[in-house]
Design an enzyme around this catalytic site. Structure first.
Site, mmCIF file in Angstrom:
data_model
loop_
_atom_site.group_PDB
_atom_site.id
_atom_site.type_symbol
_atom_site.label_atom_id
_atom_site.label_comp_id
_atom_site.label_asym_id
_atom_site.label_seq_id
_atom_site.Cartn_x
_atom_site.Cartn_y
_atom_site.Cartn_z
ATOM 1 C CG ASN A 18 1.740 18.273 23.801
ATOM 2 O OD1 ASN A 18 2.835 17.728 23.890
ATOM 3 N ND2 ASN A 18 0.884 18.312 24.807
ATOM 4 C CE1 TYR A 63 12.958 29.383 30.789
ATOM 5 C CE2 TYR A 63 13.512 27.501 32.135
ATOM 6 C CZ TYR A 63 12.586 28.415 31.692
ATOM 7 O OH TYR A 63 11.299 28.357 32.160
ATOM 8 C CD GLU A 64 23.173 27.947 26.517
ATOM 9 O OE1 GLU A 64 22.275 27.766 25.667
ATOM 10 O OE2 GLU A 64 24.366 27.655 26.319
ATOM 11 C CG ASP A 87 8.774 22.133 31.345
ATOM 12 O OD1 ASP A 87 9.446 23.176 31.491
ATOM 13 O OD2 ASP A 87 7.686 22.108 30.735
HETATM 14 N N1 SAH Z 1 13.982 26.437 25.334
HETATM 15 C C1 SAH Z 1 13.652 27.637 26.087
HETATM 16 C C2 SAH Z 1 12.504 27.412 27.077
HETATM 17 C C3 SAH Z 1 12.757 26.344 28.133
HETATM 18 S S1 SAH Z 1 11.363 26.084 29.223
HETATM 19 C C4 SAH Z 1 14.905 28.155 26.782
HETATM 20 O O1 SAH Z 1 15.854 27.382 26.936
HETATM 21 O O2 SAH Z 1 14.936 29.314 27.187
HETATM 22 C C5 SAH Z 1 10.614 24.661 28.462
HETATM 23 C C6 SAH Z 1 9.592 25.039 27.406
HETATM 24 O O3 SAH Z 1 9.126 23.849 26.817
HETATM 25 C C7 SAH Z 1 8.366 25.758 27.981
HETATM 26 O O4 SAH Z 1 8.164 26.956 27.270
HETATM 27 C C8 SAH Z 1 7.219 24.758 27.767
HETATM 28 O O5 SAH Z 1 5.988 25.380 27.499
HETATM 29 C C9 SAH Z 1 7.725 23.958 26.577
HETATM 30 N N2 SAH Z 1 7.194 22.588 26.519
HETATM 31 C C10 SAH Z 1 7.129 21.709 27.523
HETATM 32 N N3 SAH Z 1 6.578 20.543 27.123
HETATM 33 C C11 SAH Z 1 6.292 20.691 25.803
HETATM 34 C C12 SAH Z 1 5.704 19.840 24.823
HETATM 35 N N4 SAH Z 1 5.271 18.612 25.143
HETATM 36 N N5 SAH Z 1 5.567 20.308 23.569
HETATM 37 C C13 SAH Z 1 5.983 21.566 23.250
HETATM 38 N N6 SAH Z 1 6.547 22.420 24.142
HETATM 39 C C14 SAH Z 1 6.696 21.998 25.395
#
Ligand code: SAH
Length: 214
Positions: free
Chosen positions: A97, A194-195, A119
């Site tokens: 985390n 996501y992009e 997020d």
């Molecule tokens: N970067 C990827 C995923 C985006 S979704 C993309 O662009 O496709 C955001 C991701 O961040 C999720 O997988 C979620 O589990 C992770 N995440 C959210 N808060 C976090 C934190 N505090 N530490 C580590 N990962 C985190």
């Protein structure tokens, strides 16, 4: 990111010691030793999801060492597969985390931090969970080198605006702000999962590059 529970994920992560660093705080202050080529800059992605970006960056930039941090075990397992299949030796993953960053990295240890499609936490009462909240910025500032960078990409206008204000109020330097990354184009850009999804839908991608100074 909502994903199906994978009861085998915990074991899978443990079996991939080497790609995943299982006890990252032991590397604090000596991350360069984790990699085959030491004395190369280290870049960290927070929330690396299924790993497309960190694997793509690793393949494209062999002179940089990359670390992808992802909280969800059901998601990081896909990133493990991607890194394994691509056989990139300069990429490591952390199942951690981001609120633990200063236990894992020493001051001035990183050159760049990537925040990709973090997020958005749209409710005001969840502001502290946004990865660009002041409490995260103070950790980033500490572990980044002087003049190190934060590179943020998102589709979410609200999070983007909030983050620009947050960076600026914290005293970090806005070096570049792009409101439609794919319209202006950047040949060095590596797309995240996501992009790809949002770009296919025709949505603009926002990007900013922030410079650290202490
Ligand atoms: N970067 C990827 C995923 C985006 S979704 C993309 O662009 O496709 C955001 C991701 O961040 C999720 O997988 C979620 O589990 C992770 N995440 C959210 N808060 C976090 C934190 N505090 N530490 C580590 N990962 C985190």
């Amino acid at each position: 990111m909502r994903v199906r529970n994978k009861p085998w994920a915990e074991d899978y992560i443990k079996q991939h010691d080497g790609i995943v660093v299982l006890e990252p705080s032991q590397n604090k202050g000596k991350w360069e030793q984790e990699f085959q080529h030491t004395n190369r800059p280290i870049h960290l992605e927070i929330g690396s999801g299924r790993g497309g970006f960190i694997q793509g960056m690793g393949t494209k930039n062999p002179n940089i060492n990359f670390i992808g941090m992802e909280l969800q075990k059901n998601v990081i397992v896909s990133a493990i597969d991607r890194v394994k299949e691509a056989e990139v030796e300069n990429v490591r993953l952390l199942h951690e985390n981001a609120d633990q960053l200063s236990d894992i990295f020493e001051e001035n240890e990183l050159e760049t931090i990537y925040l990709n499609f973090s997020d958005p936490w749209p409710k005001n009462r969840h502001e502290k969970r946004r990865l660009t909240h002041q409490s995260f910025l103070s950790q980033y500032q500490q572990i980044l080198k002087p003049n190190g960078k934060i590179v943020m990409k998102t589709d979410n206008q609200h999070l983007f605006e909030y983050s620009l204000v947050s960076f600026s109020q914290f005293g970090l330097l806005l070096e570049e702000v792009t409101l439609d990354l794919h319209a202006t184009g950047d040949p060095t850009n590596v797309m995240t999962e996501y992009e790809e999804k949002f770009t296919k839908k025709g949505m603009p991608i926002y990007r900013c590059i922030i410079s650290n100074h202490k």
